[in-house]
Design an enzyme around this catalytic site. Structure first.
Site, PDB file in Angstrom:
ATOM      1  N   LYS A 162     -18.501 -10.963   2.532  1.00 50.27           N
ATOM      2  CA  LYS A 162     -19.053 -10.113   3.496  1.00 50.27           C
ATOM      3  C   LYS A 162     -17.730  -9.353   4.162  1.00 50.27           C
ATOM      4  CE  LYS A 162     -23.027 -12.814   5.244  1.00 50.27           C
ATOM      5  NZ  LYS A 162     -23.592 -13.425   6.056  1.00 50.27           N
ATOM      6  N   GLY A 212      -9.494   2.881  -7.037  1.00 51.63           N
ATOM      7  CA  GLY A 212      -9.212   1.578  -6.620  1.00 51.63           C
ATOM      8  C   GLY A 212      -8.611   0.985  -7.743  1.00 51.63           C
ATOM      9  N   GLY A 213      -7.760  -0.091  -7.643  1.00 51.16           N
ATOM     10  CA  GLY A 213      -7.145  -0.895  -8.532  1.00 51.16           C
ATOM     11  C   GLY A 213      -7.179  -2.486  -8.272  1.00 51.16           C
ATOM     12  N   ALA A 258     -18.058  -2.102  -0.963  1.00 54.95           N
ATOM     13  CA  ALA A 258     -18.519  -1.493  -0.166  1.00 54.95           C
ATOM     14  C   ALA A 258     -18.930   0.108  -0.539  1.00 54.95           C
ATOM     15  CB  ALA A 258     -17.893  -1.507   1.359  1.00 54.95           C
ATOM     16  N   VAL A 259     -17.602   0.669  -1.130  1.00 51.33           N
ATOM     17  CA  VAL A 259     -17.804   1.939  -1.651  1.00 51.33           C
ATOM     18  C   VAL A 259     -18.955   1.886  -2.612  1.00 51.33           C
ATOM     19  CG1 VAL A 259     -16.607   3.796  -3.025  1.00 51.33           C
ATOM     20  CG2 VAL A 259     -15.356   2.309  -1.300  1.00 51.33           C
ATOM     21  N   ARG A 283     -18.814  -7.887 -11.625  1.00 56.71           N
ATOM     22  CA  ARG A 283     -18.521  -9.143 -12.270  1.00 56.71           C
ATOM     23  C   ARG A 283     -19.742 -10.182 -12.350  1.00 56.71           C
ATOM     24  NH1 ARG A 283     -12.573 -11.087 -10.552  1.00 56.71           N
ATOM     25  NH2 ARG A 283     -13.510 -10.405  -8.249  1.00 56.71           N
ATOM     26  N   TYR A 286       0.801  -1.087   0.020  1.00 57.68           N
ATOM     27  CA  TYR A 286      -0.067  -0.075  -0.032  1.00 57.68           C
ATOM     28  C   TYR A 286       0.917   1.232  -0.050  1.00 57.68           C
ATOM     29  CZ  TYR A 286      -4.594   2.716   1.036  1.00 57.68           C
ATOM     30  OH  TYR A 286      -5.418   3.393   1.125  1.00 57.68           O
ATOM     31  N   ARG A 292     -21.170 -13.695 -11.985  1.00 56.88           N
ATOM     32  CA  ARG A 292     -21.374 -14.768 -11.029  1.00 56.88           C
ATOM     33  C   ARG A 292     -22.381 -15.760 -11.108  1.00 56.88           C
ATOM     34  NH1 ARG A 292     -19.923 -11.332  -6.580  1.00 56.88           N
ATOM     35  NH2 ARG A 292     -19.482  -9.946  -8.359  1.00 56.88           N
TER      36      ARG A 292
HETATM   37  N1  LIG Z   1      -8.903   5.560  -2.660  1.00 55.06           N
HETATM   38  C1  LIG Z   1      -9.684   5.730  -1.542  1.00 55.06           C
HETATM   39  O1  LIG Z   1      -9.700   6.599  -0.839  1.00 55.06           O
HETATM   40  C2  LIG Z   1     -10.273   4.341  -1.212  1.00 55.06           C
HETATM   41  C3  LIG Z   1     -11.168   4.654  -0.184  1.00 55.06           C
HETATM   42  C4  LIG Z   1     -11.886   3.446   0.248  1.00 55.06           C
HETATM   43  C5  LIG Z   1     -11.716   2.214  -0.814  1.00 55.06           C
HETATM   44  N2  LIG Z   1     -10.810   2.211  -1.514  1.00 55.06           N
HETATM   45  C6  LIG Z   1     -10.455   1.128  -2.652  1.00 55.06           C
HETATM   46  O2  LIG Z   1     -11.673   0.753  -3.180  1.00 55.06           O
HETATM   47  C7  LIG Z   1     -11.503  -0.580  -3.504  1.00 55.06           C
HETATM   48  C8  LIG Z   1     -12.825  -1.351  -2.894  1.00 55.06           C
HETATM   49  O3  LIG Z   1     -12.787  -1.221  -1.467  1.00 55.06           O
HETATM   50  P1  LIG Z   1     -14.123  -1.593  -0.765  1.00 55.06           P
HETATM   51  O4  LIG Z   1     -13.690  -1.594   0.917  1.00 55.06           O
HETATM   52  O5  LIG Z   1     -15.436  -0.994  -0.993  1.00 55.06           O
HETATM   53  O6  LIG Z   1     -13.871  -3.127  -1.152  1.00 55.06           O
HETATM   54  P2  LIG Z   1     -14.876  -4.639  -0.898  1.00 55.06           P
HETATM   55  O7  LIG Z   1     -16.147  -4.171  -0.227  1.00 55.06           O
HETATM   56  O8  LIG Z   1     -14.007  -5.558  -0.423  1.00 55.06           O
HETATM   57  O9  LIG Z   1     -15.249  -4.936  -2.433  1.00 55.06           O
HETATM   58  C9  LIG Z   1     -14.235  -5.077  -3.426  1.00 55.06           C
HETATM   59  C10 LIG Z   1     -14.726  -4.903  -4.956  1.00 55.06           C
HETATM   60  O10 LIG Z   1     -13.663  -5.370  -5.929  1.00 55.06           O
HETATM   61  C11 LIG Z   1     -14.075  -6.069  -6.568  1.00 55.06           C
HETATM   62  N3  LIG Z   1     -12.896  -6.966  -7.194  1.00 55.06           N
HETATM   63  C12 LIG Z   1     -12.326  -7.882  -6.503  1.00 55.06           C
HETATM   64  N4  LIG Z   1     -11.326  -8.275  -7.073  1.00 55.06           N
HETATM   65  C13 LIG Z   1     -11.425  -8.033  -8.314  1.00 55.06           C
HETATM   66  C14 LIG Z   1     -10.783  -8.130  -9.700  1.00 55.06           C
HETATM   67  N5  LIG Z   1      -9.638  -9.103  -9.740  1.00 55.06           N
HETATM   68  N6  LIG Z   1     -11.351  -7.840 -10.662  1.00 55.06           N
HETATM   69  C15 LIG Z   1     -12.335  -6.999 -10.632  1.00 55.06           C
HETATM   70  N7  LIG Z   1     -13.119  -6.657  -9.573  1.00 55.06           N
HETATM   71  C16 LIG Z   1     -12.395  -7.405  -8.604  1.00 55.06           C
HETATM   72  C17 LIG Z   1     -15.152  -6.928  -6.034  1.00 55.06           C
HETATM   73  O11 LIG Z   1     -16.108  -7.410  -6.698  1.00 55.06           O
HETATM   74  P3  LIG Z   1     -16.393  -9.265  -6.645  1.00 55.06           P
HETATM   75  O12 LIG Z   1     -17.610  -9.325  -5.801  1.00 55.06           O
HETATM   76  O13 LIG Z   1     -16.685  -9.693  -8.379  1.00 55.06           O
HETATM   77  O14 LIG Z   1     -15.052  -9.887  -6.294  1.00 55.06           O
HETATM   78  C18 LIG Z   1     -15.852  -5.939  -5.147  1.00 55.06           C
HETATM   79  O15 LIG Z   1     -16.825  -5.155  -6.117  1.00 55.06           O
HETATM   80  C19 LIG Z   1     -10.266  -1.174  -2.922  1.00 55.06           C
HETATM   81  O16 LIG Z   1      -9.161  -1.121  -3.786  1.00 55.06           O
HETATM   82  C20 LIG Z   1      -9.948  -0.106  -1.708  1.00 55.06           C
HETATM   83  O17 LIG Z   1      -8.545  -0.109  -1.653  1.00 55.06           O
HETATM   84  C21 LIG Z   1     -10.161   3.276  -1.978  1.00 55.06           C
END
Ligand SMILES: NC(=O)c1ccc[n+]([C@@H]2O[C@H](COP(=O)([O-])OP(=O)(O)OC[C@H]3O[C@@H](n4cnc5c(N)ncnc54)[C@H](OP(=O)(O)O)[C@@H]3O)[C@@H](O)[C@H]2O)c1
Length: 361
Positions: free
Chosen positions: A354, A270-271, A182-183, A203, A80, A205
């Site tokens: 979850k 996000g990536g 979650a976002v 995606r 990170y 499923r």
């Molecule tokens: N920049 C910022 O300030 C900020 C703030 C908050 C979060 N984030 C980033 O936002 C992202 C999401 O966070 P979250 O807490 O919302 O996560 P989360 O609830 O765990 O959800 C992850 C998401 O990513 C998708 N995903 C996972 N692996 C993937 C892949 N290989 N290809 C395509 N989609 C994939 C999941 O889809 P599936 O259900 O299909 O697996 C799901 O929609 C993370 O990267 C996090 O670090 C950034």
């Protein structure tokens, strides 16, 4: 006299609360800690620490719950943008209850108040913490613990991305990938509350119909898989989005970028695909799109004690109280079972289940 009695009863209840806590409070805090970066299941260990005496400006916080987010996992893995000095207690997000306040802590923080960290990498994965009162933000204590523990990172990110990049008016459309993240779920709910329409890409499923129904109930206008996006009539029937929110990057990011209206803005936050953002030349030249990035950590740092931070939290808690913003599907996992929480936060099939929330007795 009656007023005095009431005051005395309130005081004795208040001190009763403190006595109750201190009877159980051993002066030792249990925390999770890592001494080297690596696989969270290998490097994160439970450890005990003596709780230091409170200084005048400090408060003792009993943690109630703490979230496990992708950024926490990536931080422990050492991949990170933030690399805390080691050893480190993980956890950016969580909610605690104040047990005791130092002599010079002003009246706005009192025992019994619920608080969330004001600073990044505060280390929420522990049962007790001593912190300067300036590191904490008081939040309403009648909000359920799962909501309070998950408000600071994802709903705030969603709120800022919806507010800060494109002036949206009622009926405007936003497109996002990771619509079930979650976002993404916070984006859907906040946008619906403000009268904005959302195209949500997820995606595919086996349970796609269930997922579509769930996101639609949250307020999504359209939910499509990555494969359906280009040919979806429901998408084409909507006004072109002026704002795209990119959680995934890679090909998925390119696809939502292609849907933008001329001079639209794509915000990458996000990536998840671990692939770079690729931009079609035509999108830049003919559509004149703008690419931006957003990082909540940076926004928080730049707005450390800015009134807009509390204003944003107040607005989000208003939505919570109106039943228009709920936390993502989550599992409340006892602190002792932290390995289960870590494992479930990193599913081997890559599909997110979850949101894992550690709870402290
Ligand atoms: N920049 C910022 O300030 C900020 C703030 C908050 C979060 N984030 C980033 O936002 C992202 C999401 O966070 P979250 O807490 O919302 O996560 P989360 O609830 O765990 O959800 C992850 C998401 O990513 C998708 N995903 C996972 N692996 C993937 C892949 N290989 N290809 C395509 N989609 C994939 C999941 O889809 P599936 O259900 O299909 O697996 C799901 O929609 C993370 O990267 C996090 O670090 C950034």
């Amino acid at each position: 006299m009656a007023g005095f009695r009431l005051f005395c009863r309130a005081r004795s209840q208040h001190y009763g609360f403190v006595r109750h806590i201190s009877r159980r409070f051993s002066g030792v805090s249990s925390c999770l800690e890592y001494h080297q970066y690596g696989d969270p299941l290998q490097v994160v260990k439970k450890s005990e620490k003596t709780i230091p005496e409170l200084k005048d400006n400090e408060v003792l916080v009993k943690m109630l719950a703490a979230t496990v987010n992708p950024a926490d996992i990536n931080t422990i893995q050492g991949v990170y943008a933030v690399k805390p000095p080691l050893p480190s207690i993980p956890g950016n997000e969580g909610v605690g209850r104040i047990v005791k306040v130092g002599n010079s802590v002003a009246g706005d923080l009192q025992p019994g108040d619920h608080v969330i960290p004001r600073i990044n990498a505060w280390g929420t994965w522990r049962d007790y913490a001593v912190a300067s009162h300036t590191e904490l933000i008081k939040i309403p204590s009648d909000v359920d613990v799962a909501t309070a523990a998950t408000i600071a990172v994802n709903p705030c990110t969603a709120y800022r991305m919806l507010k800060d990049f494109v002036p949206l008016k009622e009926g405007d459309t936003i497109i996002q990938n990771g619509g079930n993240s979650a976002v993404g779920q916070a984006v859907i709910q906040i946008a619906a509350a403000f009268g904005w329409r959302t195209i949500n890409v997820v995606r595919d499923r086996p349970t796609i119909d269930e997922l579509k129904e769930k996101l639609t109930k949250l307020g999504a206008t359209v939910v499509v898989t990555e494969e359906e996006l280009r040919k979806s009539e429901a998408v084409q029937a909507l006004p072109k989005p002026s704002l795209a929110l990119n959680c995934v990057s890679g090909r998925s990011g390119t696809e939502i970028l292609r849907q933008l209206s001329p001079q639209g803005v794509m915000v990458t936050y996000g990536g998840m695909s671990r692939k770079p953002v690729t931009v079609p030349v035509g999108s830049l030249i003919f559509s004149d799109v703008t690419l931006k990035g957003f990082w909540m950590t940076r926004w928080n740092k730049n707005h450390f004690s800015h009134p807009e931070r509390e204003n944003m939290l107040n607005k989000l808690f208003d939505l919570v109280k109106q039943g228009r913003l709920c936390p993502p599907d989550h599992a409340m996992v006892q602190f002792e079972d932290y390995k289960t929480a870590l494992k479930d936060a990193m599913p081997s099939d890559g599909m997110v289940g979850k949101k894992q929330i550690l709870v402290f007795q």
